[in-house]
Design a protein around this motif. Structure first.
Motif, PDB file in Angstrom:
ATOM      1  N   SER A   2      48.889 -33.849  27.140  1.00  0.00           N
ATOM      2  CA  SER A   2      48.272 -32.686  27.442  1.00  0.00           C
ATOM      3  C   SER A   2      49.635 -32.266  28.557  1.00  0.00           C
ATOM      4  CB  SER A   2      47.145 -33.033  28.371  1.00  0.00           C
ATOM      5  OG  SER A   2      47.698 -33.275  29.080  1.00  0.00           O
ATOM      6  N   THR A   3      50.202 -30.821  29.035  1.00  0.00           N
ATOM      7  CA  THR A   3      50.747 -30.076  29.720  1.00  0.00           C
ATOM      8  C   THR A   3      51.070 -30.232  30.705  1.00  0.00           C
ATOM      9  OG1 THR A   3      50.115 -28.135  28.801  1.00  0.00           O
ATOM     10  CG2 THR A   3      52.349 -29.333  27.620  1.00  0.00           C
ATOM     11  N   PRO A   4      50.772 -29.990  31.545  1.00  0.00           N
ATOM     12  CA  PRO A   4      50.240 -30.291  33.260  1.00  0.00           C
ATOM     13  C   PRO A   4      49.633 -28.853  33.561  1.00  0.00           C
ATOM     14  CG  PRO A   4      52.413 -30.666  33.443  1.00  0.00           C
ATOM     15  CD  PRO A   4      52.375 -30.546  31.801  1.00  0.00           C
ATOM     16  N   ASP A   5      48.914 -28.655  34.643  1.00  0.00           N
ATOM     17  CA  ASP A   5      48.734 -27.538  34.342  1.00  0.00           C
ATOM     18  C   ASP A   5      49.320 -26.973  35.415  1.00  0.00           C
ATOM     19  OD1 ASP A   5      46.534 -26.944  32.788  1.00  0.00           O
ATOM     20  OD2 ASP A   5      45.152 -28.122  34.799  1.00  0.00           O
ATOM     21  N   ILE A   6      50.325 -27.234  36.866  1.00  0.00           N
ATOM     22  CA  ILE A   6      50.736 -27.102  37.680  1.00  0.00           C
ATOM     23  C   ILE A   6      52.269 -27.545  37.320  1.00  0.00           C
ATOM     24  CG2 ILE A   6      51.629 -27.625  40.004  1.00  0.00           C
ATOM     25  CD1 ILE A   6      48.805 -27.050  40.963  1.00  0.00           C
ATOM     26  N   ARG A   7      53.742 -26.654  37.531  1.00  0.00           N
ATOM     27  CA  ARG A   7      54.945 -27.305  37.643  1.00  0.00           C
ATOM     28  C   ARG A   7      56.098 -26.623  38.418  1.00  0.00           C
ATOM     29  NH1 ARG A   7      56.914 -24.149  31.875  1.00  0.00           N
ATOM     30  NH2 ARG A   7      56.996 -22.886  33.319  1.00  0.00           N
ATOM     31  N   VAL A   8      56.281 -27.509  38.491  1.00  0.00           N
ATOM     32  CA  VAL A   8      57.391 -27.536  39.912  1.00  0.00           C
ATOM     33  C   VAL A   8      58.487 -26.875  39.345  1.00  0.00           C
ATOM     34  CG1 VAL A   8      58.868 -28.442  41.430  1.00  0.00           C
ATOM     35  CG2 VAL A   8      56.952 -29.856  40.872  1.00  0.00           C
ATOM     36  N   GLU A   9      59.227 -25.600  39.515  1.00  0.00           N
ATOM     37  CA  GLU A   9      59.972 -24.651  38.829  1.00  0.00           C
ATOM     38  C   GLU A   9      61.558 -24.880  39.108  1.00  0.00           C
ATOM     39  OE1 GLU A   9      60.216 -22.315  36.162  1.00  0.00           O
ATOM     40  OE2 GLU A   9      58.415 -22.702  35.976  1.00  0.00           O
ATOM     41  N   LYS A  10      61.770 -24.980  40.583  1.00  0.00           N
ATOM     42  CA  LYS A  10      62.446 -25.468  41.175  1.00  0.00           C
ATOM     43  C   LYS A  10      63.107 -26.211  42.385  1.00  0.00           C
ATOM     44  CE  LYS A  10      67.020 -22.900  43.308  1.00  0.00           C
ATOM     45  NZ  LYS A  10      67.540 -21.480  44.140  1.00  0.00           N
ATOM     46  N   GLY A  11      63.604 -27.622  42.410  1.00  0.00           N
ATOM     47  CA  GLY A  11      63.643 -29.082  43.455  1.00  0.00           C
ATOM     48  C   GLY A  11      63.116 -29.791  41.820  1.00  0.00           C
ATOM     49  N   HIS A  12      62.321 -30.829  43.193  1.00  0.00           N
ATOM     50  CA  HIS A  12      62.008 -31.607  42.947  1.00  0.00           C
ATOM     51  C   HIS A  12      60.278 -32.658  43.662  1.00  0.00           C
ATOM     52  CE1 HIS A  12      60.668 -35.851  40.820  1.00  0.00           C
ATOM     53  NE2 HIS A  12      60.395 -36.370  42.630  1.00  0.00           N
ATOM     54  N   ALA A  13      59.092 -32.415  43.388  1.00  0.00           N
ATOM     55  CA  ALA A  13      58.026 -32.917  43.972  1.00  0.00           C
ATOM     56  C   ALA A  13      57.693 -34.103  43.801  1.00  0.00           C
ATOM     57  CB  ALA A  13      56.706 -31.509  44.133  1.00  0.00           C
ATOM     58  N   GLU A  14      56.798 -34.547  45.105  1.00  0.00           N
ATOM     59  CA  GLU A  14      56.361 -36.002  44.527  1.00  0.00           C
ATOM     60  C   GLU A  14      54.928 -36.136  44.259  1.00  0.00           C
ATOM     61  OE1 GLU A  14      57.730 -38.875  44.564  1.00  0.00           O
ATOM     62  OE2 GLU A  14      59.900 -37.900  45.070  1.00  0.00           O
ATOM     63  N   PRO A  15      54.458 -36.549  43.189  1.00  0.00           N
ATOM     64  CA  PRO A  15      53.215 -36.082  42.803  1.00  0.00           C
ATOM     65  C   PRO A  15      51.767 -36.159  44.055  1.00  0.00           C
ATOM     66  CG  PRO A  15      53.873 -38.045  41.625  1.00  0.00           C
ATOM     67  CD  PRO A  15      55.176 -37.963  42.821  1.00  0.00           C
ATOM     68  N   GLU A  16      52.141 -36.947  45.336  1.00  0.00           N
ATOM     69  CA  GLU A  16      50.945 -36.876  46.388  1.00  0.00           C
ATOM     70  C   GLU A  16      51.168 -35.260  47.192  1.00  0.00           C
ATOM     71  OE1 GLU A  16      53.545 -38.626  46.777  1.00  0.00           O
ATOM     72  OE2 GLU A  16      52.845 -40.797  46.365  1.00  0.00           O
ATOM     73  N   GLU A  17      52.649 -34.820  46.696  1.00  0.00           N
ATOM     74  CA  GLU A  17      53.169 -33.117  46.559  1.00  0.00           C
ATOM     75  C   GLU A  17      52.695 -31.823  45.818  1.00  0.00           C
ATOM     76  OE1 GLU A  17      57.409 -33.158  49.668  1.00  0.00           O
ATOM     77  OE2 GLU A  17      57.488 -33.594  47.039  1.00  0.00           O
ATOM     78  N   VAL A  18      52.354 -32.624  44.788  1.00  0.00           N
ATOM     79  CA  VAL A  18      51.611 -32.148  44.020  1.00  0.00           C
ATOM     80  C   VAL A  18      50.109 -31.945  44.053  1.00  0.00           C
ATOM     81  CG1 VAL A  18      51.423 -31.710  41.262  1.00  0.00           C
ATOM     82  CG2 VAL A  18      53.325 -31.633  42.143  1.00  0.00           C
ATOM     83  N   ALA A  19      49.632 -32.908  44.568  1.00  0.00           N
ATOM     84  CA  ALA A  19      48.465 -33.137  44.220  1.00  0.00           C
ATOM     85  C   ALA A  19      47.786 -32.449  45.411  1.00  0.00           C
ATOM     86  CB  ALA A  19      48.396 -34.903  44.509  1.00  0.00           C
ATOM     87  N   ALA A  20      48.580 -32.531  46.985  1.00  0.00           N
ATOM     88  CA  ALA A  20      48.496 -31.826  47.890  1.00  0.00           C
ATOM     89  C   ALA A  20      48.264 -30.109  48.038  1.00  0.00           C
ATOM     90  CB  ALA A  20      49.234 -32.476  48.690  1.00  0.00           C
ATOM     91  N   ILE A  21      49.369 -29.755  47.343  1.00  0.00           N
ATOM     92  CA  ILE A  21      48.842 -27.545  47.188  1.00  0.00           C
ATOM     93  C   ILE A  21      48.323 -27.886  45.523  1.00  0.00           C
ATOM     94  CG2 ILE A  21      50.525 -28.039  44.941  1.00  0.00           C
ATOM     95  CD1 ILE A  21      50.385 -24.799  47.844  1.00  0.00           C
ATOM     96  N   THR A  22      47.695 -28.661  44.662  1.00  0.00           N
ATOM     97  CA  THR A  22      46.770 -28.282  43.993  1.00  0.00           C
ATOM     98  C   THR A  22      45.201 -28.731  44.830  1.00  0.00           C
ATOM     99  OG1 THR A  22      47.439 -29.625  42.334  1.00  0.00           O
ATOM    100  CG2 THR A  22      45.696 -29.379  42.127  1.00  0.00           C
ATOM    101  N   ALA A  23      45.108 -29.461  45.649  1.00  0.00           N
ATOM    102  CA  ALA A  23      43.405 -29.666  45.880  1.00  0.00           C
ATOM    103  C   ALA A  23      43.866 -28.473  47.514  1.00  0.00           C
ATOM    104  CB  ALA A  23      44.491 -30.466  47.486  1.00  0.00           C
ATOM    105  N   ILE A  24      44.774 -27.341  47.824  1.00  0.00           N
ATOM    106  CA  ILE A  24      44.558 -26.291  48.289  1.00  0.00           C
ATOM    107  C   ILE A  24      43.900 -25.379  47.670  1.00  0.00           C
ATOM    108  CG2 ILE A  24      46.230 -24.835  49.744  1.00  0.00           C
ATOM    109  CD1 ILE A  24      47.512 -27.518  50.919  1.00  0.00           C
ATOM    110  N   LEU A  25      44.647 -25.368  46.326  1.00  0.00           N
ATOM    111  CA  LEU A  25      44.847 -24.040  45.572  1.00  0.00           C
ATOM    112  C   LEU A  25      42.991 -23.851  45.040  1.00  0.00           C
ATOM    113  CD1 LEU A  25      47.596 -23.644  43.461  1.00  0.00           C
ATOM    114  CD2 LEU A  25      47.141 -22.792  45.406  1.00  0.00           C
ATOM    115  N   MET A  26      42.630 -25.044  44.831  1.00  0.00           N
ATOM    116  CA  MET A  26      41.244 -25.442  44.592  1.00  0.00           C
ATOM    117  C   MET A  26      40.297 -24.747  45.486  1.00  0.00           C
ATOM    118  SD  MET A  26      41.276 -26.286  41.322  1.00  0.00           S
ATOM    119  CE  MET A  26      39.712 -27.319  40.965  1.00  0.00           C
TER     120      MET A  26
END
Length: 63
Positions: A2-26
């Motif tokens: 499956s395709t991810p719901d959140i995608r990093v457009e520029k740069g590189h984000a670690e999985p922990e960073e993506v999880a943190a921003i997802t938690a904030i948005l939720m």
């Protein structure tokens, strides 16, 4: 796969960073109060029908 719901457009984000921003948005989405619909109101059109307007318009007025 499956395709991810959140995608990093520029740069590189670690999985922990993506999880943190997802938690904030939720959390922000869950904190919003749901609007209470008392009755349904139709939105008013931003334009006017020419046949419903008066024939005379003052020279200093404009639309």
């Amino acid at each position: 796969m499956s395709t991810p719901d959140i995608r990093v457009e520029k740069g590189h984000a670690e999985p922990e960073e993506v999880a943190a921003i997802t938690a904030i948005l939720m959390a922000r989405a869950a904190a919003r109060p749901e609007p209470v619909a008392t009755h349904r109101v139709r939105p008013r059109a931003a334009w006017r029908r020419l046949e419903r307007e008066g024939g005379f318009r003052a020279p200093h007025s404009w639309h």
